[in-house]
Motif scaffolding. Structure first.
Motif, short mmCIF file in Angstrom:
data_model
loop_
_atom_site.label_atom_id
_atom_site.label_comp_id
_atom_site.label_asym_id
_atom_site.label_seq_id
_atom_site.Cartn_x
_atom_site.Cartn_y
_atom_site.Cartn_z
N LYS A 36 0.76 -1.06 0.05
CA LYS A 36 -0.06 -0.13 -0.16
C LYS A 36 0.82 1.27 -0.14
O LYS A 36 0.37 2.30 -0.60
CB LYS A 36 -1.00 0.05 1.03
CG LYS A 36 -1.94 -1.05 1.31
CD LYS A 36 -2.91 -1.14 0.10
CE LYS A 36 -3.70 0.19 0.06
NZ LYS A 36 -4.74 0.27 -1.05
N ASP B 13 -2.05 -3.69 -5.56
CA ASP B 13 -2.82 -2.67 -4.68
C ASP B 13 -4.14 -2.63 -4.60
O ASP B 13 -4.84 -2.75 -3.39
CB ASP B 13 -2.40 -1.12 -4.94
CG ASP B 13 -3.00 0.03 -4.33
OD1 ASP B 13 -2.47 0.01 -3.06
OD2 ASP B 13 -3.78 0.52 -4.51
N ASP C 131 -6.68 -4.25 -1.46
CA ASP C 131 -8.13 -3.49 -1.30
C ASP C 131 -9.08 -4.49 -1.10
O ASP C 131 -10.11 -4.24 -0.15
CB ASP C 131 -8.41 -2.29 -2.23
CG ASP C 131 -7.60 -1.12 -1.93
OD1 ASP C 131 -6.88 -1.25 -0.83
OD2 ASP C 131 -7.31 -0.50 -2.94
N ARG D 20 0.24 -0.33 8.18
CA ARG D 20 0.43 0.90 7.22
C ARG D 20 0.39 2.22 7.96
O ARG D 20 1.49 2.98 7.79
CB ARG D 20 -0.51 1.15 6.35
CG ARG D 20 -0.51 1.90 5.07
CD ARG D 20 -1.87 2.10 4.14
NE ARG D 20 -3.04 2.09 4.87
CZ ARG D 20 -3.66 3.53 5.09
NH1 ARG D 20 -2.99 4.44 4.29
NH2 ARG D 20 -4.79 3.58 5.50
#
Length: 236
Positions: free
Chosen positions: A54, A67, A71, A124
């Motif tokens: 990410k 990516d 998600d 993250r």
């Protein structure tokens, strides 16, 4: 209504000790630990990989695809209840893949996949909290982007998110109470069996609650101890 606690406790204790109920409790405690610890380890590995995907620059179509895939993964596991994931995994997904395993291993896998989605967001935020100059310094020393990320950035991020990881571990421990729906013996199923033996639920469920509280307190103490050790190492 008067409650004869001595009679209730005597019945519970007799079922726990004389009639061997403690064996199920020990097995349930063991399985709870295996599922929670194993699930957290899998979650940290998956979550770290997703978090890195990410935050890295999307310099090509493959990274953009990863990516979007990340998600979808996070969206599914954060958007559906753990119970649904466990039932789908054990009764639908694993049989479709031809994987025949026992309920404890299946629960560990599903818990790990679920934890990975939550840990990815935690990790993250931890990576983003690290000074960007750390990445620049690593690259200036000739390290690759991946080496700098996993050798410099991620270790610092883990220090920042340790309390949140502790909370995730606590959540996993408490959520193991649903694995009995796929046949695994956990603390809930062990104490439910004791309660069903004489249709006395009050003392067994109180005892079960106390054990969960003790486990959570132990985890909390361990996390605080690790935080202190890490702060001490930073000062040195």
């Amino acid at each position: 209504m008067d409650i004869n606690w001595s009679v209730k406790f005597e019945g519970f204790w007799n079922r726990l000790t004389v009639k061997g109920g403690y064996k199920d409790v020990i097995l349930g405690l063991k399985n709870t630990g295996i599922i929670a610890v194993g699930g957290l380890i899998i979650g940290i590995v998956i979550g770290t990989l997703i978090a890195v995907i990410k935050v890295i620059p999307k310099t090509n179509k493959f990274l953009s695809f990863l990516d979007k895939l990340a998600d979808l993964y996070v969206g599914f596991f954060r958007g559906t209840p753990m119970m649904v994931q466990l039932l789908l995994g054990y009764y639908v997904l694993l049989p479709m893949l031809g994987i025949n395993t026992d309920a404890v291993v299946a629960s560990l896998i599903i818990f790990g996949l679920n934890s990975g989605a939550y840990v990815s967001e935690i990790m993250r935020s931890g990576i983003l909290s690290v000074d960007p100059g750390q990445m620049e310094a690593g690259r200036a020393l000739g390290m690759s982007y991946g080496s700098t990320m996993f050798k410099i950035i991620v270790p610092q991020a883990i220090k920042n998110i340790l309390p949140t990881i502790g909370n995730e571990f606590i959540s996993l421990v408490k959520e193991t109470s649903i694995v009995s729906f796929v046949g695994a013996v956990d603390l809930y199923k062990a104490f439910r069996s004791i309660a069903n033996a004489n249709y006395e639920f009050m003392v067994p469920y109180l005892a079960m609650a106390v054990i969960y509280i003790v486990i959570v307190l132990i985890i909390t103490v361990l996390v605080k101890f690790m935080e202190k050790r890490l702060r001490a190492s930073d000062k040195r």
